[in-house]
Design a protein around this motif. Structure first.
Motif, PDB file in Angstrom:
ATOM      1  N   GLY A  69       0.811  -1.197   0.000  1.00 31.88           N
ATOM      2  CA  GLY A  69       0.000   0.000   0.000  1.00 31.88           C
ATOM      3  C   GLY A  69       0.851   1.255   0.000  1.00 31.88           C
ATOM      4  N   ILE A  70       0.185   2.415   0.031  1.00 28.40           N
ATOM      5  CA  ILE A  70       0.886   3.694  -0.002  1.00 28.40           C
ATOM      6  C   ILE A  70       1.799   3.848   1.205  1.00 28.40           C
ATOM      7  N   GLY A  71       1.292   3.421   2.365  1.00 23.53           N
ATOM      8  CA  GLY A  71       2.113   3.525   3.580  1.00 23.53           C
ATOM      9  C   GLY A  71       3.383   2.716   3.476  1.00 23.53           C
ATOM     10  N   GLY A  72       3.277   1.519   2.872  1.00 21.11           N
ATOM     11  CA  GLY A  72       4.456   0.674   2.718  1.00 21.11           C
ATOM     12  C   GLY A  72       5.465   1.282   1.785  1.00 21.11           C
ATOM     13  N   LEU A  73       5.005   1.906   0.685  1.00 23.96           N
ATOM     14  CA  LEU A  73       5.912   2.556  -0.268  1.00 23.96           C
ATOM     15  C   LEU A  73       6.633   3.729   0.384  1.00 23.96           C
ATOM     16  N   GLN A  74       5.908   4.498   1.183  1.00 22.79           N
ATOM     17  CA  GLN A  74       6.518   5.650   1.864  1.00 22.79           C
ATOM     18  C   GLN A  74       7.586   5.185   2.846  1.00 22.79           C
ATOM     19  N   THR A  75       7.293   4.084   3.553  1.00 21.94           N
ATOM     20  CA  THR A  75       8.263   3.555   4.510  1.00 21.94           C
ATOM     21  C   THR A  75       9.537   3.092   3.799  1.00 21.94           C
ATOM     22  N   ALA A  76       9.361   2.405   2.664  1.00 23.24           N
ATOM     23  CA  ALA A  76      10.508   1.924   1.893  1.00 23.24           C
ATOM     24  C   ALA A  76      11.345   3.090   1.370  1.00 23.24           C
TER      25      ALA A  76
ATOM     26  N   THR B 275      13.294   4.611   4.162  1.00 26.36           N
ATOM     27  CA  THR B 275      14.426   3.745   4.514  1.00 26.36           C
ATOM     28  C   THR B 275      15.587   3.942   3.532  1.00 26.36           C
ATOM     29  N   ARG B 276      15.244   4.045   2.228  1.00 30.41           N
ATOM     30  CA  ARG B 276      16.288   4.265   1.220  1.00 30.41           C
ATOM     31  C   ARG B 276      16.979   5.608   1.439  1.00 30.41           C
ATOM     32  N   ASP B 277      16.189   6.629   1.781  1.00 34.84           N
ATOM     33  CA  ASP B 277      16.764   7.954   2.038  1.00 34.84           C
ATOM     34  C   ASP B 277      17.715   7.911   3.235  1.00 34.84           C
ATOM     35  N   GLN B 278      17.331   7.163   4.273  1.00 39.85           N
ATOM     36  CA  GLN B 278      18.186   7.044   5.447  1.00 39.85           C
ATOM     37  C   GLN B 278      19.504   6.359   5.108  1.00 39.85           C
ATOM     38  N   TYR B 279      19.426   5.294   4.312  1.00 42.10           N
ATOM     39  CA  TYR B 279      20.656   4.594   3.891  1.00 42.10           C
ATOM     40  C   TYR B 279      21.538   5.508   3.041  1.00 42.10           C
ATOM     41  N   ARG B 280      20.882   6.287   2.171  1.00 47.02           N
ATOM     42  CA  ARG B 280      21.646   7.190   1.308  1.00 47.02           C
ATOM     43  C   ARG B 280      22.369   8.247   2.141  1.00 47.02           C
ATOM     44  N   LEU B 281      21.649   8.836   3.100  1.00 43.65           N
ATOM     45  CA  LEU B 281      22.254   9.850   3.972  1.00 43.65           C
ATOM     46  C   LEU B 281      23.377   9.252   4.804  1.00 43.65           C
TER      47      LEU B 281
END
Length: 252
Positions: free
Chosen positions: A6-13, A16-22
Motif C-alpha cells: 500500500g501507499i504507507g508501505g511505499l513511503q516507509t521503503a 528507509t532508502r533515504d536514510q541509507y543514502r544519507l
C-alpha cells in the motif's frame, strides 16, 4: 495471489532508502575529511623533513630522488614553480632550471656528432664534468626531471627507450619501430650493415635500406665505406661514447 504494498508501505521503503543514502553520504564525508586531515599532517611532516634535511636534498642525488618520491605520494611538486615555499626553502626549482639550460647547451654542442640523439648516461657524465664539484653531483634521475621541464618549451626534448638504454632526443625527428630496432641492434658494436639488419631482423632488403637511409638523412648515422669486404657500415654515435669530443664540449 501476491498483494501489492500500500501507499504507507511505499513511503516507509522510500524513507528507509533515504536514510541509507544519507548514512552512506555521511560515512563518505567522514572518510574524505579524515583523508584530507591525514594528507595535511603528512605534508606538514614533509615540510619539517625538508627543513631538517635540506642540505642532503641539495647535495645528495640519491637522497634527492627519494625526497621527490615522497613528494609525489602526497601530490606535492617542488618543481611546479620556482617561487613559493619549496623554492625558498630548498632552491630546488632553480637547481633544475639551471640543469635544464646546461642540458640544452650540451645537446646543442654534441648535435654535430650524434645528430641530436645522445645516451642519457653519456649526457649525465658530460654534465657532471661541466659542473664539476662546485655545483654538487647530478644523477640520471635529476637529468630526467630537468628534461621533463624542457617539454613545456615545445623544444622537442624527449627521452626514448631503445632496448635497455635511454636516449635523449633534442631534435623533432620522429623515430618509428624500425628505427628503434636498428638503434638497438647497433648498440653491440656501434654500427650495422644492411646485410646484418636483414639477417638479424629478418627484413627484406628494401625495408632495411629505407630505414637506414632515413636515419642517415636525419644525421643520426654516419657512413663508413673503407673496409676490405666492401660492405657499407652505418655508424651510430649515440651508441658509442663521446669521450673523444668531451673535452671540446666542456669548453662551451
Amino acid at each position: 495471489m501476491r498483494r501489492r504494498p500500500g501507499i504507507g508501505g511505499l513511503q516507509t521503503a522510500a524513507a528507509t532508502r533515504d536514510q541509507y543514502r544519507l548514512l552512506g553520504e555521511n560515512v563518505a564525508k567522514i572518510r574524505t575529511d579524515l583523508m584530507k586531515e591525514q594528507l595535511t599532517t603528512f605534508r606538514s611532516q614533509l615540510e619539517d623533513f625538508a627543513r631538517k634535511h635540506k642540505n642532503d636534498i641539495r647535495k645528495n642525488p640519491a637522497f634527492r630522488s627519494q625526497f621527490h618520491e615522497m613528494c609525489a605520494k602526497v601530490g606535492v611538486d617542488p618543481l611546479a614553480s620556482n617561487k613559493g615555499f619549496w623554492a625558498e626553502l630548498l632552491g630546488i626549482g632553480d637547481f633544475y632550471y639551471e640543469l635544464g639550460v646546461q642540458i640544452v647547451d650540451i645537446c646543442l654542442a654534441t648535435r654535430v656528432h650524434n645528430g641530436g640523439l645522445i645516451d642519457l648516461q653519456e649526457l649525465c657524465n658530460l654534465l657532471c664534468q661541466r659542473r664539476k664539484s662546485a655545483h654538487g653531483a647530478v644523477s640520471e634521475d635529476d637529468c630526467l626531471r630537468a628534461i621533463s621541464k624542457l617539454k613545456v618549451l615545445g623544444s622537442g626534448f624527449e627521452v626514448i627507450s631503445v632496448g635497455k638504454r635511454k636516449l635523449v632526443r633534442s631534435v623533432p625527428t620522429e623515430l618509428n619501430k624500425d628505427h628503434n630496432a636498428i638503434l638497438e641492434l647497433a648498440q653491440a658494436q656501434g654500427f650495422v650493415t644492411v646485410e646484418e639488419v636483414e639477417r638479424r631482423l629478418s627484413w627484406p632488403s628494401g625495408r632495411a635500406t629505407d630505414a637506414l637511409e632515413t636515419l642517415l638523412d636525419e644525421g643520426l648515422a654516419m657512413i663508413d665505406n673503407g673496409h676490405r669486404d666492401g660492405k657499407r657500415r652505418y655508424w651510430f654515435p649515440c651508441a658509442s661514447s663521446l669521450s673523444a669530443v668531451g673535452a671540446d664540449i666542456l669548453k662551451i
